[in-house]
Design an enzyme around this catalytic site. Structure first.
Site, PDB file in Angstrom:
ATOM      1  CB  VAL A  12      11.292   3.286   5.522  1.00  0.00           C
ATOM      2  CG1 VAL A  12      10.562   4.342   5.720  1.00  0.00           C
ATOM      3  CG2 VAL A  12      12.031   3.209   4.083  1.00  0.00           C
ATOM      4  CD  GLU A 126       8.021  15.574   0.110  1.00  0.00           C
ATOM      5  OE1 GLU A 126       7.388  16.561   0.245  1.00  0.00           O
ATOM      6  OE2 GLU A 126       8.720  15.154  -0.949  1.00  0.00           O
ATOM      7  CB  VAL A 129       9.061  11.661  -5.296  1.00  0.00           C
ATOM      8  CG1 VAL A 129      10.012  12.063  -6.165  1.00  0.00           C
ATOM      9  CG2 VAL A 129       7.602  10.693  -5.988  1.00  0.00           C
ATOM     10  N   GLY A 131      13.282  10.161  -1.848  1.00  0.00           N
ATOM     11  CA  GLY A 131      13.846   9.695  -0.353  1.00  0.00           C
ATOM     12  C   GLY A 131      13.607  10.758   0.224  1.00  0.00           C
ATOM     13  CB  ILE A 133      14.828  15.507  -1.519  1.00  0.00           C
ATOM     14  CG1 ILE A 133      15.992  14.899  -1.851  1.00  0.00           C
ATOM     15  CG2 ILE A 133      14.898  16.883  -2.256  1.00  0.00           C
ATOM     16  CD1 ILE A 133      16.535  14.803  -3.233  1.00  0.00           C
ATOM     17  CD  GLU A 187      11.989   0.020  -3.847  1.00  0.00           C
ATOM     18  OE1 GLU A 187      10.861  -0.480  -3.448  1.00  0.00           O
ATOM     19  OE2 GLU A 187      12.374   1.157  -3.369  1.00  0.00           O
ATOM     20  CG  ASP A 198      12.238   3.278  -7.519  1.00  0.00           C
ATOM     21  OD1 ASP A 198      11.254   2.878  -6.551  1.00  0.00           O
ATOM     22  OD2 ASP A 198      12.866   4.302  -7.295  1.00  0.00           O
ATOM     23  CE  LYS A 202      11.781   6.596  -5.926  1.00  0.00           C
ATOM     24  NZ  LYS A 202      13.048   6.174  -5.858  1.00  0.00           N
TER      25      LYS A 202
HETATM   26  P1  NAP Z   1      12.091  -3.469   3.918  1.00  0.00           P
HETATM   27  O1  NAP Z   1      13.418  -3.033   4.170  1.00  0.00           O
HETATM   28  O2  NAP Z   1      11.918  -4.540   2.876  1.00  0.00           O
HETATM   29  O3  NAP Z   1      10.990  -3.729   4.950  1.00  0.00           O
HETATM   30  C1  NAP Z   1       9.464  -3.990   4.721  1.00  0.00           C
HETATM   31  C2  NAP Z   1       8.940  -4.346   6.093  1.00  0.00           C
HETATM   32  O4  NAP Z   1       7.452  -4.498   5.742  1.00  0.00           O
HETATM   33  C3  NAP Z   1       9.224  -5.469   6.764  1.00  0.00           C
HETATM   34  O5  NAP Z   1       9.285  -5.179   8.243  1.00  0.00           O
HETATM   35  C4  NAP Z   1       8.225  -6.493   6.510  1.00  0.00           C
HETATM   36  O6  NAP Z   1       7.919  -7.222   7.539  1.00  0.00           O
HETATM   37  C5  NAP Z   1       6.786  -5.614   6.201  1.00  0.00           C
HETATM   38  N1  NAP Z   1       5.958  -6.133   5.341  1.00  0.00           N
HETATM   39  C6  NAP Z   1       6.187  -6.594   3.952  1.00  0.00           C
HETATM   40  N2  NAP Z   1       5.085  -6.942   3.611  1.00  0.00           N
HETATM   41  C7  NAP Z   1       4.077  -6.761   4.431  1.00  0.00           C
HETATM   42  C8  NAP Z   1       2.801  -7.144   4.543  1.00  0.00           C
HETATM   43  N3  NAP Z   1       1.911  -7.636   3.322  1.00  0.00           N
HETATM   44  N4  NAP Z   1       1.916  -6.729   5.625  1.00  0.00           N
HETATM   45  C9  NAP Z   1       2.738  -6.470   6.819  1.00  0.00           C
HETATM   46  N5  NAP Z   1       3.913  -6.157   6.832  1.00  0.00           N
HETATM   47  C10 NAP Z   1       4.845  -6.353   5.743  1.00  0.00           C
HETATM   48  O7  NAP Z   1      11.452  -2.193   3.020  1.00  0.00           O
HETATM   49  P2  NAP Z   1      11.845  -0.648   3.090  1.00  0.00           P
HETATM   50  O8  NAP Z   1      13.383  -0.458   2.413  1.00  0.00           O
HETATM   51  O9  NAP Z   1      11.978  -0.455   4.441  1.00  0.00           O
HETATM   52  O10 NAP Z   1      10.788   0.055   2.188  1.00  0.00           O
HETATM   53  C11 NAP Z   1       9.651   0.222   2.710  1.00  0.00           C
HETATM   54  C12 NAP Z   1       8.681   1.030   1.621  1.00  0.00           C
HETATM   55  O11 NAP Z   1       9.362   2.402   1.559  1.00  0.00           O
HETATM   56  C13 NAP Z   1       8.748   0.754   0.067  1.00  0.00           C
HETATM   57  O12 NAP Z   1       7.535   0.868  -0.388  1.00  0.00           O
HETATM   58  C14 NAP Z   1       9.908   1.344  -0.449  1.00  0.00           C
HETATM   59  O13 NAP Z   1       9.697   1.360  -2.002  1.00  0.00           O
HETATM   60  C15 NAP Z   1       9.952   2.637   0.346  1.00  0.00           C
HETATM   61  N6  NAP Z   1      11.213   3.461   0.317  1.00  0.00           N
HETATM   62  C16 NAP Z   1      12.358   2.815   0.625  1.00  0.00           C
HETATM   63  C17 NAP Z   1      13.371   3.736   0.539  1.00  0.00           C
HETATM   64  C18 NAP Z   1      14.457   3.073   1.064  1.00  0.00           C
HETATM   65  O14 NAP Z   1      15.493   3.706   1.128  1.00  0.00           O
HETATM   66  N7  NAP Z   1      14.730   1.905   1.592  1.00  0.00           N
HETATM   67  C19 NAP Z   1      13.436   5.173   0.624  1.00  0.00           C
HETATM   68  C20 NAP Z   1      12.161   5.597   0.169  1.00  0.00           C
HETATM   69  C21 NAP Z   1      10.783   4.730  -0.273  1.00  0.00           C
HETATM   70  P3  NAP Z   1       9.119  -8.289   8.174  1.00  0.00           P
HETATM   71  O15 NAP Z   1       9.944  -7.529   8.909  1.00  0.00           O
HETATM   72  O16 NAP Z   1       8.187  -9.329   9.154  1.00  0.00           O
HETATM   73  O17 NAP Z   1       9.538  -8.953   6.918  1.00  0.00           O
HETATM   74  N1  HSE Z   2      14.867   1.931  -4.025  1.00  0.00           N
HETATM   75  C1  HSE Z   2      14.828   3.243  -4.233  1.00  0.00           C
HETATM   76  C2  HSE Z   2      15.886   3.815  -4.454  1.00  0.00           C
HETATM   77  C3  HSE Z   2      14.704   3.751  -2.485  1.00  0.00           C
HETATM   78  O1  HSE Z   2      17.058   3.400  -4.663  1.00  0.00           O
HETATM   79  O2  HSE Z   2      15.855   5.230  -4.964  1.00  0.00           O
HETATM   80  C4  HSE Z   2      14.124   5.335  -2.604  1.00  0.00           C
HETATM   81  O3  HSE Z   2      12.952   5.405  -3.190  1.00  0.00           O
END
Ligand code: NAP
Ligand code: HSE
Length: 403
Positions: A12, A126, A129, A131, A133, A187, A198, A202
């Site tokens: 993200v 936003e 919940v 992604g 939308i 996740e 998850d 939401k």
């Molecule tokens: P991700 O790819 O695992 O990335 C997490 C990032 O946060 C990495 O850069 C990591 O650092 C950093 N990080 C983790 N713990 C940390 C801490 N304690 N202090 C500082 N930096 C930290 O995760 P993501 O998929 O981007 O998801 C991020 C958030 O958005 C989550 O809460 C997820 O539920 C939410 N979300 C994700 C999506 C999706 O499609 N992926 C959609 C909606 C919401 P390093 O790079 O150094 O490891």
């Molecule tokens: N892991 C979540 C999903 C990311 O698959 O819907 C978006 O919230």
């Protein structure tokens, strides 16, 4: 100049950086503000990253917290306890907050909302919940004019991606989960996706907003998809149906029901056509009627886009300043939920088969897997039966049948 402190540079976070970089000049013209990411917090300094040299990479949150030029903190780490600290310290220090982290929003929803109100700051979520939308903003707007009595949706991209590909392509569960991880949908620990956690988080956010009273995580009945087998998929297809993980909360008597469970959906139902990593949320307003929202539920750019929409609402001061959380005392009526269910049990001995026959006709079985379709029955009655027969989670699959 509007300076952002970005926490996290994974799927993200890198989407946020990429879109902002692409749209920078256009946004300057449209909003009159030069919006830039000043600092990015990450965990691991040894990772190779492609980043504009003007953006400073930091390992200590205090460098963002104490930077007076930073007015907005965007939290996209996925970590729960550290991000609680980042968000609460950020609000106390006068920073506006945007987050995509539903785990931390769900756990500390009331506390963050109250703190933001007290400090007269934005706390926007936003992207937490569904992604990409835009659904929370319209929901908050409609709550000013409507009583919302029901909210339901396909809220997890990973589960929907797995189920769609099992149904349509006959693919193996574990291979598709791996592919959902590679696409950046899942996740960090995908059990949160496949066990329904998850979706439950939401739904907790959606239900608390919609029904205007606190609905806790533990108030939601939750089941996931991790025990589904190709046998279940074949039976569901023969029913001319598909299967979706649906979260649903409804007003009921002087309270609510709230469940996350696999749901067997007839092919001609609206939700049957929400496929792959797409999500959909529907809610019913007393004046507006039913509204449905559909789009990408996960992924780098859709989620980065949702995060930046919140940032723009702060920059242009168009976010809702009122605390959108209500104070209704709502009773939990999940024990009164009734429905028709598909239940498959593996390694079923004679005692289990006899017990299942008492609630339904037995269906064709295969290699020790026995499946039934119940008449209308209480959800808790089935769960109690499974417990009394010592049938543990991995040995059965239970799906509500949507008529
Ligand atoms: P991700 O790819 O695992 O990335 C997490 C990032 O946060 C990495 O850069 C990591 O650092 C950093 N990080 C983790 N713990 C940390 C801490 N304690 N202090 C500082 N930096 C930290 O995760 P993501 O998929 O981007 O998801 C991020 C958030 O958005 C989550 O809460 C997820 O539920 C939410 N979300 C994700 C999506 C999706 O499609 N992926 C959609 C909606 C919401 P390093 O790079 O150094 O490891
Ligand atoms: N892991 C979540 C999903 C990311 O698959 O819907 C978006 O919230």
């Amino acid at each position: 100049m509007v300076n952002i402190g970005l926490l996290g540079l994974g799927t993200v976070g890198s989407g946020v950086v990429e879109i902002l970089d692409k749209r920078k000049e256009k946004l300057k013209g449209l909003t009159g503000h030069d919006i830039r990411i000043k600092k990015v917090l990450v965990n691991d300094s040894s990772k190779k990253r492609k980043l504009d040299p003007e953006i400073e990479l930091v390992l200590d949150f205090d460098e963002i917290l104490h930077d007076e030029e930073i007015s907005i903190i965007v939290e996209v780490t996925g970590d729960v306890e550290n991000s609680y600290k980042y968000i609460s310290q950020g609000l106390k220090a006068g920073k506006n907050i945007v987050t995509a982290n539903k785990a931390v929003v769900s756990k500390y929803f009331e506390e963050f909302s109250a703190l933001a109100k007290e400090k007269d700051l934005a706390f926007l979520y936003e992207a937490s919940v569904a992604g990409g939308i835009p659904v929370l903003k319209p929901l908050k707007e409609q709550l000013l004019l409507n009583e919302v009595s029901q909210v339901q949706g396909i809220l997890n991209g990973t589960c929907n991606y797995i189920l769609s590909r099992m149904i349509d392509e006959g693919k193996n569960y574990h291979d598709i989960l791996k592919s959902a991880q590679d696409m950046g949908y899942a996740e960090a620990d995908p059990t949160a996706d496949v066990d329904g956690i998850d979706t439950m988080r939401k739904l907790r956010i959606l239900a608390t907003l919609s029904l205007q009273g606190k609905i806790n995580e533990e108030d939601i009945f939750m089941d996931g998809i991790s025990s589904i087998t190709s046998f279940d998929i074949e039976v569901i297809k023969k029913m001319n149906s598909t299967v979706k993980l649906i979260g649903e909360a409804k007003s009921y008597k002087d309270g609510f029901t709230a469940v996350v469970q696999p749901t067997i959906v007839p092919r001609d139902n609206y939700f049957a056509n929400v496929n792959l990593a797409h999500n959909s949320v529907a809610f019913n307003g007393s004046e507006v009627g039913e509204l449905k929202f559909y789009g990408p539920g996960a992924g780098k750019l859709p989620t980065g886009n949702a995060v930046l929409s919140d940032v723009l609402d702060i920059v242009t001061k168009t976010y809702k300043k009122n605390n959108p959380l209500g104070t209704a005392e709502l009773k939990n009526y999940n024990h009164e939920i009734k429905g028709r269910y598909y239940l498959r049990v593996s390694d079923a001995d004679d005692n289990i088969v006899r017990s299942l026959r008492r609630i339904s006709e037995e269906m064709p079985s295969n290699k020790g897997q026995v499946a039934i379709i119940t008449n209308e029955i209480g959800l808790m009655e089935i769960k109690d039966l499974l417990d009394s027969l010592n049938i543990e989670k991995g040995r059965y699959f239970l799906g509500r049948i949507l008529d």
